[in-house]
Design a protein around this motif. Structure first.
Motif, PDB file in Angstrom:
ATOM      1  N   ALA A 275      36.872  65.625  11.140  1.00  0.00           N
ATOM      2  CA  ALA A 275      36.548  65.859  12.547  1.00  0.00           C
ATOM      3  C   ALA A 275      37.208  67.144  13.042  1.00  0.00           C
ATOM      4  N   LYS A 276      38.460  67.378  12.617  1.00  0.00           N
ATOM      5  CA  LYS A 276      39.172  68.590  13.037  1.00  0.00           C
ATOM      6  C   LYS A 276      38.487  69.843  12.499  1.00  0.00           C
ATOM      7  N   ILE A 277      38.028  69.762  11.241  1.00  0.00           N
ATOM      8  CA  ILE A 277      37.340  70.906  10.633  1.00  0.00           C
ATOM      9  C   ILE A 277      36.021  71.172  11.352  1.00  0.00           C
ATOM     10  N   ALA A 278      35.281  70.102  11.652  1.00  0.00           N
ATOM     11  CA  ALA A 278      34.019  70.272  12.383  1.00  0.00           C
ATOM     12  C   ALA A 278      34.278  70.923  13.734  1.00  0.00           C
ATOM     13  N   ASP A 299      28.952  59.004   8.149  1.00  0.00           N
ATOM     14  CA  ASP A 299      29.719  57.794   8.475  1.00  0.00           C
ATOM     15  C   ASP A 299      29.941  57.791   9.975  1.00  0.00           C
ATOM     16  N   GLU A 300      29.212  56.926  10.680  1.00  0.00           N
ATOM     17  CA  GLU A 300      29.234  56.947  12.140  1.00  0.00           C
ATOM     18  C   GLU A 300      30.547  56.454  12.722  1.00  0.00           C
ATOM     19  N   GLN A 301      31.411  55.851  11.895  1.00  0.00           N
ATOM     20  CA  GLN A 301      32.718  55.413  12.386  1.00  0.00           C
ATOM     21  C   GLN A 301      33.617  56.603  12.704  1.00  0.00           C
ATOM     22  N   LEU A 302      33.197  57.790  12.279  1.00  0.00           N
ATOM     23  CA  LEU A 302      33.987  58.987  12.553  1.00  0.00           C
ATOM     24  C   LEU A 302      33.764  59.501  13.978  1.00  0.00           C
ATOM     25  N   LEU A 303      32.822  58.895  14.713  1.00  0.00           N
ATOM     26  CA  LEU A 303      32.448  59.391  16.041  1.00  0.00           C
ATOM     27  C   LEU A 303      33.633  59.536  16.991  1.00  0.00           C
ATOM     28  N   MET A 321      23.707  58.372  18.604  1.00  0.00           N
ATOM     29  CA  MET A 321      24.025  57.145  17.867  1.00  0.00           C
ATOM     30  C   MET A 321      24.785  56.190  18.784  1.00  0.00           C
ATOM     31  N   GLY A 322      25.014  54.996  18.313  1.00  0.00           N
ATOM     32  CA  GLY A 322      25.842  54.050  19.038  1.00  0.00           C
ATOM     33  C   GLY A 322      27.205  53.942  18.370  1.00  0.00           C
ATOM     34  N   ILE A 323      28.167  53.444  19.111  1.00  0.00           N
ATOM     35  CA  ILE A 323      29.482  53.194  18.534  1.00  0.00           C
ATOM     36  C   ILE A 323      29.622  51.688  18.332  1.00  0.00           C
ATOM     37  N   ALA A 324      29.970  51.274  17.122  1.00  0.00           N
ATOM     38  CA  ALA A 324      30.050  49.852  16.795  1.00  0.00           C
ATOM     39  C   ALA A 324      31.045  49.157  17.723  1.00  0.00           C
ATOM     40  N   LEU A 325      30.664  47.974  18.205  1.00  0.00           N
ATOM     41  CA  LEU A 325      31.533  47.245  19.124  1.00  0.00           C
ATOM     42  C   LEU A 325      32.908  47.002  18.528  1.00  0.00           C
ATOM     43  N   GLN A 326      32.966  46.764  17.219  1.00  0.00           N
ATOM     44  CA  GLN A 326      34.250  46.448  16.598  1.00  0.00           C
ATOM     45  C   GLN A 326      35.202  47.641  16.598  1.00  0.00           C
ATOM     46  N   ASN A 327      34.692  48.852  16.900  1.00  0.00           N
ATOM     47  CA  ASN A 327      35.541  50.033  16.962  1.00  0.00           C
ATOM     48  C   ASN A 327      36.017  50.344  18.375  1.00  0.00           C
ATOM     49  N   MET A 503      27.617  68.684   8.593  1.00  0.00           N
ATOM     50  CA  MET A 503      27.481  67.302   8.132  1.00  0.00           C
ATOM     51  C   MET A 503      28.834  66.810   7.612  1.00  0.00           C
ATOM     52  N   THR A 504      29.282  65.655   8.118  1.00  0.00           N
ATOM     53  CA  THR A 504      30.570  65.099   7.700  1.00  0.00           C
ATOM     54  C   THR A 504      30.375  63.876   6.797  1.00  0.00           C
ATOM     55  N   SER A 505      31.453  63.507   6.120  1.00  0.00           N
ATOM     56  CA  SER A 505      31.486  62.324   5.233  1.00  0.00           C
ATOM     57  C   SER A 505      30.423  62.397   4.142  1.00  0.00           C
ATOM     58  N   VAL A 506      30.248  63.568   3.575  1.00  0.00           N
ATOM     59  CA  VAL A 506      29.251  63.741   2.515  1.00  0.00           C
ATOM     60  C   VAL A 506      29.901  63.294   1.198  1.00  0.00           C
ATOM     61  N   ASN A 507      30.207  62.021   1.159  1.00  0.00           N
ATOM     62  CA  ASN A 507      30.890  61.401   0.021  1.00  0.00           C
ATOM     63  C   ASN A 507      29.981  60.421  -0.693  1.00  0.00           C
ATOM     64  N   GLU A 508      30.171  60.296  -2.001  1.00  0.00           N
ATOM     65  CA  GLU A 508      29.505  59.237  -2.753  1.00  0.00           C
ATOM     66  C   GLU A 508      30.012  57.899  -2.223  1.00  0.00           C
ATOM     67  N   GLY A 509      29.103  56.978  -2.020  1.00  0.00           N
ATOM     68  CA  GLY A 509      29.468  55.704  -1.408  1.00  0.00           C
ATOM     69  C   GLY A 509      29.221  55.689   0.081  1.00  0.00           C
TER      70      GLY A 509
END
Length: 885
Positions: A275-278, A299-303, A321-327, A503-509
């Motif tokens: 997020a800091k790099i973006a 990964d939308e949890q990074l929002l 996007m939406g932010i998950a309630l659990q976050n 684009m962030t979280s460009v990770n396998e998985g």
């Protein structure tokens, strides 16, 4: 850059002078506004076309109202109870029903024969049972699987009938009915449909489009690039190649991906750094560039981290996007309230202090309860109180959630009242108000569903239901889609084109997800039934990835290289494909955390005049334990005995090592005190043993004052203490056989002044036990922890080790005990030793010097001289207090 939407608009206007009878169908809602703007930019002045998302079109063509989430779970449970032979509780039901309902939805969306599929799954389980030699316990597990699939077949059929009778349907049911109603709908509707920018289609969606095309009432406009479309092994074009064969008129195929592009892959050291790099990249953009930039979160949890990292030059942001309630922090507050009541059920109607603190410390309203929190915390520390009755809590504000509520329905009502009341006590931000409104809607919905369907059994069931809601729902943001920076999830990039992509979280998985299917149906059965598997899902992610960058001029891909995080530090295979297969040069950037030059570690504390004064005060009342602390570690001595730093008083739910030791000492004192100065006999030991359980139970209650100390881990601790006490009594009983054992003192307070050269100090301490064994006095120190006999054996020529060897700390204590006793009894001889209670096999071990165990005042003097050397070192201003390593 010519966007896909711009191309679609020109194509539609070329074929139709008026758009009044035109319907444009798109994968999601976000692109509708872009279409309207594109049409207006072509100087069109007529009636605007209708816009449908694919979901909206299906609903318009079906006769069912869509039901999902919690309402669907309740309806499903009412059906399940009627068809299951032994229905599970709702608490267990909601743990697996979301996954099964997704499978039901897939079956309907893909027009699969459910009966054939479920029977095949059941047959497969039967074959496993027949063909395998079953281990003990394994047969029952397989039988359960067999019963599950038999139940699922009945459940699927009954649920559909139940919902249809109510005019309801889940997404797959609606899609299937839309196909069945397509001909009737076409007859009653004159519109021409353009399906724009689709990629993966379910079988029902494809059948619907085919029917419309066959009646010349529809056309498809595809957003494809020849780079991945014409390559048979490129998974991004997997679905498009199928549509190219089966659906007429394949427009448009571009070659934008092969145009010059600037790609950069950035390796971030951790999740938040992305997020800091973006934010750093965005800070360098001009205002006109920001409007043409998309920040895509794989990964939308990074929002939340991204929003907190936006630079000052980003004035307008549109989050789609939406932010998950659990976050949401607010979700934790309501979860804490539910846990408060859930655990109250377990503890006889009393609130557990940690649950209370979890609620009272929440940012949502901690400011209202500062005084109450301090009062409760004081009771916890001073009285070791862990449980509070609702009647003991004298809250005046927002107090409804702390009542002794009887059931979840009452709690839901109180939560609604709480939300209404707190709005009058506190000023909230717009975002916080939106969160409160969302949770209020959830609780209103839950109350309605409980009223219509059934009462939840208990707070535990309600807690599991709440957790499922948090896991499946999100709070959606609403913004102006054509202004400012666009922050999107991968799905929201459909149909949209941007000149610059971050684009962030460009990770396998993460991109792609890989084999993370949420399904009960095994892979081979999904493949055989043409249901999507993780392979098809990977192809969908591949299309989104390549589509997002096919028209851009610059793309920055950021991935998390931390091997302990999601994705295990591995960059996405899509990035590796770009590096190996694409015509573009890719710049690799590695960002590591800034290395801080290690500063010199502070090793000790100087003896200031103030500290030297404290040492003089300490010398007037030296406890053996203080010298023991110094021998082990001078820093601990400095902090505890000179600075007077003590551990804060905290509630002990379970007896810790110190409390355990105190209970053992006090039990032994109370058990033996009635028999002081008596010769211990077998008859007395029988009385002591008989009295032991009562004394131990009372001491446990004295030290752990909450309602019932003997629960959970304390039951085990009590057993440990009981075993130690029995060991002590057994050792005494064994040692007195044929011998004379008389107890002379218990927890005996002793003191003595000691002179050595210019040094004068006073010792003070408490000796656990003084006894007479065959006429010889013994000074006993009970030891509940680990102990080695070598720690009190001072070898000849090694007497100086008392001063420098931490292992001899216990020996120093025994020497001082002996001196204090002998200073009052100068003609006596004494043994000073350790009574190990932890292990039955360990015998009493006595201080030994030059192979002697019995000490008089003269024999103890050489050892006391070494103790004096320790004191002289402590008072020496030139020697700092340093850590022992």
């Amino acid at each position: 850059m010519k966007s896909f939407i711009s191309n679609c608009t020109k194509e539609i206007l070329k074929n139709h002078s008026s758009l009044e009878k035109i319907s444009i169908v798109v994968p999601g809602n976000r692109s509708k506004q872009f279409f309207r703007s594109a049409i207006l930019s072509q100087n069109y002045t007529g009636v605007m076309p209708q816009f449908f998302s694919i979901e909206e079109l299906l609903s318009a063509m079906a006769d069912l109202v869509k039901i999902k989430g919690v309402p669907l779970w309740f309806e499903a449970y009412s059906v399940y109870k009627n068809i299951a032979e032994e229905a599970e509780s709702f608490e267990d039901f909601i743990k697996w029903i979301p996954t099964l309902l997704k499978d039901f939805d897939d079956i309907e969306n893909e027009s699969v024969d459910a009966k054939t599929l479920f029977q095949a799954l059941a047959s497969d389980e039967r074959m496993k049972i027949w063909s395998q030699e079953i281990e003990i316990g394994q047969n029952q597990i397989m039988q359960n699987y067999l019963g599950f699939w038999s139940m699922a077949e009945k459940f699927f059929k009954a649920l559909k009938i139940h919902l249809e009778n109510k005019g309801l349907g889940f997404r797959g049911m609606i899609a299937r009915q839309a196909v069945e109603n397509a001909e009737k709908y076409i007859e009653n509707n004159e519109d021409f449909y353009y399906f724009c920018g689709f990629n993966a289609l379910t079988k029902t969606e494809k059948l619907l489009i085919q029917k419309l095309i066959e009646t010349e009432r529809a056309a498809c406009l595809w957003d494809a690039d020849e780079y991945y479309l014409n390559d048979p092994i490129q998974e991004a074009g997997f679905f498009l190649r199928q549509h190219q064969k089966s659906l007429a008129s394949f427009q448009f195929v571009s070659h934008h991906f092969s145009e010059p592009k600037d790609f950069q892959v950035i390796q971030a050291p951790d999740q938040v750094s992305q997020a800091k790099i973006a934010g750093e990249i965005l800070s360098k953009l001009k205002p006109e560039q920001v409007a043409k930039t998309a920040l895509i979160l794989a990964d939308e949890q990074l929002l939340p981290a991204v929003l907190n990292s936006l630079p000052p030059n980003i004035e307008k942001v549109n989050v789609t996007m939406g932010i998950a309630l659990q976050n949401l922090p607010m979700a934790n507050f309501f979860r804490s309230v539910i846990e408060l009541h859930m655990n109250r059920d377990k503890f006889g109607g009393a609130f557990y202090y940690q649950n209370l603190f979890s609620v009272l410390k929440q940012n949502l309203f901690s400011e209202f309860y500062q005084d109450e929190f301090l009062k409760i915390n004081l009771e916890v520390q001073q009285k070791n109180k862990a449980f509070f009755q609702p009647s003991e809590l004298n809250f005046t504000k927002l107090a409804g959630i702390f009542k002794g509520l009887k059931n979840p329905k009452e709690l839901v009502r109180e939560l609604q009242k709480f939300i209404l009341e707190i709005k009058g006590f506190k000023n909230f931000t717009t975002f916080e108000k939106e969160c409160l409104y969302h949770f209020e809607s959830i609780f209103i919905q839950l109350e309605t569903l409980m009223h219509r369907n059934f009462e939840l059994e208990n707070f535990t069931t309600f807690y599991w239901l709440y957790k499922q809601i948090l896991a499946t729902e999100s709070l959606n943001f609403i913004g102006e889609p054509q202004q400012g920076l666009q922050i999107l999830g991968m799905l929201e990039t459909r149909l949209l084109d941007f000149e610059r992509v971050i684009m962030t979280s460009v990770n396998e998985g993460t991109l792609p997800l890989g084999r993370q299917e949420n399904t009960f149906i095994p892979f081979e059965f999904r493949k055989r039934s043409q249901l999507n598997t993780f392979l098809e899902n990977d192809a969908i992610y591949a299309y989104h990835f390549y589509h997002a960058i096919q028209r851009c001029q610059r793309a920055d891909f950021i991935y998390n290289s931390n091997t302990e995080s999601l994705g295990k530090g591995e960059k996405s295979r899509f990035l590796r494909q770009l590096e190996l297969e694409s015509p573009h040069q890719i710049q690799q950037v590695m960002l590591a955390p800034e290395k801080i030059k290690p500063t010199e570690i502070f090793q000790g504390f100087k003896k200031t005049p103030l500290i030297l004064n404290e040492i003089e005060s300490w010398k007037k009342r030296i406890s053996p334990s203080s010298l023991t602390a110094y021998v082990k570690n001078p820093i601990d001595f400095y902090q505890r005995y000179l600075l007077k730093i003590r551990d804060s008083d905290e509630l002990e739910e379970h007896a810790g090592f110190i409390t355990l030791g105190n209970i053992v000492h006090q039990c032994l004192e109370e058990l033996y005190r009635p028999y002081l100065n008596e010769i211990l006999t077998p008859q007395l030991y029988q009385k002591i043993k008989k009295h032991l359980p009562e004394v131990l139970h009372q001491k446990m209650i004295d030290h752990l004052l909450f309602d019932n100390a003997l629960r959970g881990k304390n039951i085990i601790i009590k057993s440990v203490i009981e075993e130690m006490l029995k060991n002590a009594i057994h050792k005494d009983e064994k040692s007195m056989q044929g011998q004379e054992l008389i107890l002379k003192g218990l927890e005996e307070k002793c003191s003595a002044t000691y002179l050595f050269q210019d040094l004068q100090v006073t010792f003070y301490g408490v000796i656990d036990r003084i006894d007479s064994y065959n006429g010889v006095h013994r000074l006993i120190d009970y030891k509940t922890g680990g102990f080695s006999a070598s720690n009190v054996e001072i070898k000849s020529g090694k007497i100086e080790d008392l001063q420098i060897n931490a292992n001899y700390a216990k020996a120093v204590q025994l020497i001082i005990y002996a001196y204090m006793f002998l200073s009052k009894n100068k003609t006596e001889k004494v043994m000073s030793g350790i009574f190990p209670l932890k292990h039955l096999s360990q015998d009493l071990t006595f201080l030994q010097y030059e192979q002697e165990y019995l000490f008089g005042i003269e024999e103890i003097e050489p050892l006391m001289a070494q103790v004096a050397s320790i004191i002289l070192e402590i008072q020496d201003p030139s020697i700092d207090f340093e850590e022992k390593i």
